[in-house]
Design a protein around this motif. Sequence first.
Motif, PDB file in Angstrom:
ATOM      1  N   VAL A  73     -11.801   0.174  -3.795  1.00 33.25           N
ATOM      2  CA  VAL A  73     -10.357   0.212  -3.574  1.00 33.25           C
ATOM      3  C   VAL A  73      -9.827  -1.209  -3.441  1.00 33.25           C
ATOM      4  O   VAL A  73     -10.533  -2.125  -3.028  1.00 33.25           O
ATOM      5  CB  VAL A  73      -9.993   1.033  -2.321  1.00 33.25           C
ATOM      6  N   PHE A  76       0.806  -1.217   0.000  1.00 33.51           N
ATOM      7  CA  PHE A  76       0.000   0.000   0.000  1.00 33.51           C
ATOM      8  C   PHE A  76       0.845   1.275   0.000  1.00 33.51           C
ATOM      9  O   PHE A  76       0.297   2.375  -0.010  1.00 33.51           O
ATOM     10  CB  PHE A  76      -0.962  -0.013   1.190  1.00 33.51           C
ATOM     11  N   ALA A  81      -7.461   1.254   3.372  1.00 33.24           N
ATOM     12  CA  ALA A  81      -8.023   0.526   2.233  1.00 33.24           C
ATOM     13  C   ALA A  81      -9.068  -0.491   2.705  1.00 33.24           C
ATOM     14  O   ALA A  81     -10.138  -0.637   2.088  1.00 33.24           O
ATOM     15  CB  ALA A  81      -6.917  -0.169   1.453  1.00 33.24           C
ATOM     16  N   LYS A  86      -2.232   3.111   5.613  1.00 31.36           N
ATOM     17  CA  LYS A  86      -2.831   3.035   4.273  1.00 31.36           C
ATOM     18  C   LYS A  86      -3.461   1.670   4.038  1.00 31.36           C
ATOM     19  O   LYS A  86      -4.487   1.563   3.360  1.00 31.36           O
ATOM     20  CB  LYS A  86      -1.784   3.354   3.210  1.00 31.36           C
ATOM     21  N   HIS A 126     -12.970  -0.178   1.815  1.00 34.52           N
ATOM     22  CA  HIS A 126     -13.560  -1.284   1.062  1.00 34.52           C
ATOM     23  C   HIS A 126     -14.816  -1.788   1.757  1.00 34.52           C
ATOM     24  O   HIS A 126     -15.831  -2.059   1.104  1.00 34.52           O
ATOM     25  CB  HIS A 126     -12.533  -2.414   0.924  1.00 34.52           C
TER      26      HIS A 126
END
Length: 346
Positions: free
Chosen positions: A316, A129, A306, A302, A310
């Motif tokens: 993502v 990420f 995500a 990060k 999500h």
Amino acid sequence: MSRKLRVAIIGGGQVAETVHASYYLTRNELDVVAVVDSHTERAQSLANRLGIPHAFSDAAEMYRQCQPDIVSVCTPNRFHHEHVLQALENGCHVMCEKPPAMTPEQAAEMRDAARLAGKVLAYDFHHRFACDTQFLRDQVVAGVLGEIYVTNAKALRRCGVPGWGVFTNKELQGGGPLIDIGIHMLDAAMYVLGFPAVKRVSAHAFQKLGNRKNSGQFGEWDPKTFTVEDALFATVEFHNGGILRLETSFALNIPQQSVMNVEFCGIEAGATLFPAHIYKDEAGQLVTLSQKETADNNRHFKSMQAFVDHVLGAPVSIADGEQGYLIQQLVAAIYLAAERGESVEL
């Protein structure tokens, strides 16, 4: 959203506090309601420090009382499988620390259970990420490197045996540096490459220093109970003709204190992952096509972002159950090849 999503954390250790709980507490859409740890005092201590209202030593009781929507699994590797399945059975989306499990069969069962439940299952392979990783993946897709035929992934420490937790206990951890730090660079490499199909692997594992020393950069351990490898070297062959060479260690007499990086060698150009750097030559002159000055170090948050985005419906990418299974399968094949002393076909 009509209400905040309720979050529970299974496991009260360092990563639970500094990564999972710390990130969840930054999201207004979430309400962190519980911590579970087999040691009641540790669960209560973490809850008190972060202002989390409930602490439990029994996960089943937590589910009955708190009914969370999201669960983070931050327990030792041996317990990932049962805790993820329990969370899915209770209707929760799950973020699990790496590795997914102890075996590919367990990882496959976790993937299938998430699909059946219609819930998100993600793994904290956080290095993928980083902005560096995303940038190189885009460049590979765009063909900037051309055909990549050699990849070198390194996760090495000179004197970095973890002196806490269960990192030196094979029964609870499943292995040493490969399943702890090597798996991170393996995942980052496979992600950038687009998860090419694996043909076979070969490997050599060593236990030369961890069972002779008792202290290092990350504290002390008992060499008599050091049951994992302290260094491992593997070659992964892909069906497309390329290879990936992996080097990983807790303790290895190398020049650097530590190395965590991946190099990609393509026909058109080469690249280094951290920081992202793409280079080639033109008529014998060394040319830089692009270069970041520093690597993106905000990788853990990060990864968590995500996952949460999500769950909330954003389109993502996450490190999902299928990719977790593929990485677990590859790790298991590497360990098997090292144990047998011969190549293993996949």
